[in-house]
Design a protein around this motif. Structure first.
Motif, PDB file in Angstrom:
ATOM      1  N   LEU A 199      17.888   8.903 -25.088  1.00  0.00           N
ATOM      2  CA  LEU A 199      18.466   8.066 -23.700  1.00  0.00           C
ATOM      3  C   LEU A 199      18.263   8.921 -22.460  1.00  0.00           C
ATOM      4  CD1 LEU A 199      22.019   7.203 -25.469  1.00  0.00           C
ATOM      5  CD2 LEU A 199      19.871   5.802 -25.367  1.00  0.00           C
ATOM      6  N   SER A 200      18.198  10.277 -22.688  1.00  0.00           N
ATOM      7  CA  SER A 200      17.868  11.012 -21.499  1.00  0.00           C
ATOM      8  C   SER A 200      16.453  10.763 -21.061  1.00  0.00           C
ATOM      9  CB  SER A 200      18.408  12.458 -21.504  1.00  0.00           C
ATOM     10  OG  SER A 200      17.369  13.109 -22.499  1.00  0.00           O
ATOM     11  N   LEU A 201      15.816  10.463 -22.015  1.00  0.00           N
ATOM     12  CA  LEU A 201      14.146  10.204 -21.463  1.00  0.00           C
ATOM     13  C   LEU A 201      14.307   8.904 -20.664  1.00  0.00           C
ATOM     14  CD1 LEU A 201      11.267  10.830 -21.829  1.00  0.00           C
ATOM     15  CD2 LEU A 201      11.431   9.715 -24.098  1.00  0.00           C
ATOM     16  N   ALA A 202      15.070   7.905 -20.906  1.00  0.00           N
ATOM     17  CA  ALA A 202      14.987   6.663 -20.300  1.00  0.00           C
ATOM     18  C   ALA A 202      15.310   7.006 -18.758  1.00  0.00           C
ATOM     19  CB  ALA A 202      15.921   5.756 -21.044  1.00  0.00           C
ATOM     20  N   TYR A 203      16.128   7.712 -18.478  1.00  0.00           N
ATOM     21  CA  TYR A 203      16.552   8.021 -16.990  1.00  0.00           C
ATOM     22  C   TYR A 203      15.294   8.366 -16.345  1.00  0.00           C
ATOM     23  CZ  TYR A 203      18.123  10.574 -12.891  1.00  0.00           C
ATOM     24  OH  TYR A 203      18.488  10.823 -11.796  1.00  0.00           O
ATOM     25  N   TYR A 204      14.374   8.920 -16.739  1.00  0.00           N
ATOM     26  CA  TYR A 204      13.191   9.157 -15.987  1.00  0.00           C
ATOM     27  C   TYR A 204      12.196   7.975 -15.906  1.00  0.00           C
ATOM     28  CZ  TYR A 204      15.278  13.970 -16.324  1.00  0.00           C
ATOM     29  OH  TYR A 204      16.035  14.994 -16.080  1.00  0.00           O
ATOM     30  N   LEU A 205      12.410   7.036 -16.638  1.00  0.00           N
ATOM     31  CA  LEU A 205      11.449   5.774 -16.444  1.00  0.00           C
ATOM     32  C   LEU A 205      11.529   5.183 -15.193  1.00  0.00           C
ATOM     33  CD1 LEU A 205      12.080   4.093 -19.728  1.00  0.00           C
ATOM     34  CD2 LEU A 205      10.181   5.653 -19.146  1.00  0.00           C
ATOM     35  N   GLU A 206      10.715   4.483 -14.676  1.00  0.00           N
ATOM     36  CA  GLU A 206      10.826   3.624 -13.414  1.00  0.00           C
ATOM     37  C   GLU A 206      11.634   2.620 -13.614  1.00  0.00           C
ATOM     38  OE1 GLU A 206       9.413   4.249 -10.633  1.00  0.00           O
ATOM     39  OE2 GLU A 206       8.522   6.069 -11.465  1.00  0.00           O
ATOM     40  N   ARG A 207      12.697   2.232 -12.561  1.00  0.00           N
ATOM     41  CA  ARG A 207      13.436   1.127 -12.662  1.00  0.00           C
ATOM     42  C   ARG A 207      12.740  -0.427 -12.639  1.00  0.00           C
ATOM     43  NH1 ARG A 207      18.163  -1.023 -13.516  1.00  0.00           N
ATOM     44  NH2 ARG A 207      19.054   0.918 -14.183  1.00  0.00           N
ATOM     45  N   GLU A 208      13.096  -1.241 -13.535  1.00  0.00           N
ATOM     46  CA  GLU A 208      12.900  -2.550 -13.120  1.00  0.00           C
ATOM     47  C   GLU A 208      11.459  -2.931 -12.873  1.00  0.00           C
ATOM     48  OE1 GLU A 208      16.182  -4.641 -12.546  1.00  0.00           O
ATOM     49  OE2 GLU A 208      15.869  -3.206 -13.812  1.00  0.00           O
ATOM     50  N   ARG A 209      10.387  -2.885 -14.060  1.00  0.00           N
ATOM     51  CA  ARG A 209       9.300  -3.162 -13.709  1.00  0.00           C
ATOM     52  C   ARG A 209       8.882  -4.527 -13.458  1.00  0.00           C
ATOM     53  NH1 ARG A 209       5.403  -1.808 -19.011  1.00  0.00           N
ATOM     54  NH2 ARG A 209       5.394   0.033 -17.675  1.00  0.00           N
ATOM     55  N   ASN A 210       9.656  -5.438 -14.252  1.00  0.00           N
ATOM     56  CA  ASN A 210       9.144  -6.878 -14.081  1.00  0.00           C
ATOM     57  C   ASN A 210      10.652  -7.671 -13.816  1.00  0.00           C
ATOM     58  OD1 ASN A 210      10.211  -6.552 -16.491  1.00  0.00           O
ATOM     59  ND2 ASN A 210       8.352  -7.028 -17.561  1.00  0.00           N
ATOM     60  N   GLY A 211      10.442  -8.497 -12.587  1.00  0.00           N
ATOM     61  CA  GLY A 211      11.509  -9.448 -12.245  1.00  0.00           C
ATOM     62  C   GLY A 211      13.076  -8.743 -12.069  1.00  0.00           C
ATOM     63  N   ASN A 212      13.855  -9.387 -12.329  1.00  0.00           N
ATOM     64  CA  ASN A 212      15.381  -9.196 -12.375  1.00  0.00           C
ATOM     65  C   ASN A 212      15.577  -8.013 -11.193  1.00  0.00           C
ATOM     66  OD1 ASN A 212      17.825  -8.808 -13.213  1.00  0.00           O
ATOM     67  ND2 ASN A 212      17.677  -7.477 -14.760  1.00  0.00           N
ATOM     68  N   ASP A 213      15.313  -8.390 -10.069  1.00  0.00           N
ATOM     69  CA  ASP A 213      15.362  -7.230  -8.881  1.00  0.00           C
ATOM     70  C   ASP A 213      16.899  -7.240  -8.220  1.00  0.00           C
ATOM     71  OD1 ASP A 213      14.482  -5.619  -7.101  1.00  0.00           O
ATOM     72  OD2 ASP A 213      12.840  -6.501  -6.664  1.00  0.00           O
ATOM     73  N   GLU A 214      17.735  -6.574  -9.162  1.00  0.00           N
ATOM     74  CA  GLU A 214      18.928  -6.455  -8.804  1.00  0.00           C
ATOM     75  C   GLU A 214      18.974  -5.349  -7.618  1.00  0.00           C
ATOM     76  OE1 GLU A 214      21.715  -8.025  -9.394  1.00  0.00           O
ATOM     77  OE2 GLU A 214      20.517  -9.226 -11.008  1.00  0.00           O
ATOM     78  N   SER A 215      20.205  -5.199  -6.861  1.00  0.00           N
ATOM     79  CA  SER A 215      20.320  -4.320  -5.896  1.00  0.00           C
ATOM     80  C   SER A 215      20.579  -2.751  -6.438  1.00  0.00           C
ATOM     81  CB  SER A 215      21.688  -4.297  -5.046  1.00  0.00           C
ATOM     82  OG  SER A 215      22.672  -4.738  -5.852  1.00  0.00           O
ATOM     83  N   ASN A 216      20.547  -1.906  -5.931  1.00  0.00           N
ATOM     84  CA  ASN A 216      20.612  -0.552  -6.337  1.00  0.00           C
ATOM     85  C   ASN A 216      22.119  -0.159  -6.968  1.00  0.00           C
ATOM     86  OD1 ASN A 216      18.131   0.503  -6.468  1.00  0.00           O
ATOM     87  ND2 ASN A 216      17.952   1.522  -4.625  1.00  0.00           N
TER      88      ASN A 216
END
Lengths: 218, 218
Positions: A199-216
């Motif tokens: 789970l803590s690894l997920a934090y370091y991923l880039e956000r939203e690679r495809n579609g679903n472009d929500e606000s921060n």
DNA sequence: TAGATTGTTAATCGATTAACAATC
DNA sequence: TAGATTGTTAATCGATTAACAATC
């Protein structure tokens, strides 16, 4: 330098040093400097020297650390120069994996008893150990002088198992279940919960690679 | 408070908060204060408030934190509000354990592909996934948009697998092998090496319980 | 000897904790 | 309102790093 209380951060680095030293020994390298160790481990050489100096003067000025000698010393510090018997509760896949791993490891920690609550598991063999029923835990721990308990049961059973281990008199527990366990202060408990690493690894991923472009978030 | 860089220590606590919140939600508790959370986790309440405040104002003065709301927020922070596909290499016992665990977990991280180098493993089923040969790794990672790789192979093969994952374009790696892996800076690597937890646990045992009364280290 | 490298002190950096005004 | 609890600043504590004399 003697007996300031050693911080956990320092203790956690000792097994890492040991790992590299083993590899060096395997490659028949006799000597290593804090500089080179630091390069291998991405650690500051001063930190490595300081860590080791808490326990004694293991190095030689102008030369570095003798690989075998330092291994011996760290093994002593970690108390791996004596046999340490370990019990495991939870004969599932993870339990199997640990037993197997242990079988091939060359250090003095040995899983010498495996327990499970489920009748279908009892009596089955995990590399030449018979899985024992839970009611034999306490007596077995006493009899074999088991000092560490490993918990590989589902989260909801983990506290019960911890209680049994404490009652039986183990000094340390390694818990793999995703649960926060309460044990008395005199029993040391370490967590090895891979879900948390994941789970803590997920934090370091880039956000939203495809579609679903929500606000921060903020 | 916004975008100071968040320290690793903070990030590693987020999954722990999440764990407790899940349990509270399960028990239908609506609200929790940093005080009570601190008691459950043996953490200072100020630290918990500070950790959370890095990401937003999630609490209510005089009241505390809404359990569901805070869960949602932490899930967002950890990027668990989106599906994250994961691949695993090494279909041994540990690999099995992780796949099984994953099957029952309710979060959005899913192991969607399993690989092994050994011909005897290829084609076998691990909860409805066929074990694939290594040469399909790259294409599969691309095709399924896999972002995290898990390594559960023996230490001596771990670096090779890491290289393949990097080449295939994963963003993060969770390594279970007792080996120090080199990956480019842009790939995040976490270690989940239980041998290290076990060895550092040994440090905290009492020395020499029976016989063999050698002089001290120093 | 000159170069290398330790062990250790002092300086820096970062993380934890205490305290408290704001406010529900 | 009074009590509780947040978010945040300031104080403290601890860990990491730099620097260097000692010495192989």
């Amino acid at each position: 330098m003697k007996h300031t209380k050693i911080s956990e951060a320092v203790v956690r680095r000792l097994p890492i040093y040991l790992q590299v030293l083993k590899e060096l020994q395997h490659r028949e390298i006799q000597t290593i400097s804090s500089q080179d160790l630091g390069l291998k481990l991405d650690l500051n050489p001063a930190q490595i020297r300081k860590d080791l100096a808490y326990f004694g003067d293991f190095g030689r000025k102008g030369i570095g650390y003798d690989v075998s000698y330092l291994m011996d010393k760290i093994n002593q510090i970690l108390k791996l120069d004596q046999v340490i018997n370990v019990a495991l509760v939870g004969a599932g896949n993870l339990g199997h994996a640990l037993c197997n791993y242990n079988k091939y490891s060359k250090d003095n920690m040995k899983i010498v008893a495996v327990f499970d609550a489920h009748p279908s598991k009892i009596g089955s063999q995990i590399n030449n150990l018979s899985v024992l029923p839970m009611h034999e835990l306490k007596a077995t721990v006493k009899q074999l002088g088991i000092r560490i308990g490993i918990i590989t049961v589902p989260a909801f059973e983990a506290q019960n198992v911890a209680n049994l281990f404490v009652e039986a008199g183990v000094e340390g527990i390694l818990n793999f279940a995703p649960a926060i366990l309460k044990v008395p202060d005199e029993v040391r408990i370490h967590h090895a919960d891979f879900t948390q690493e994941l789970l803590s690894l997920a934090y370091y991923l880039e956000r939203e690679r495809n579609g679903n472009d929500e606000s921060n978030l903020d």
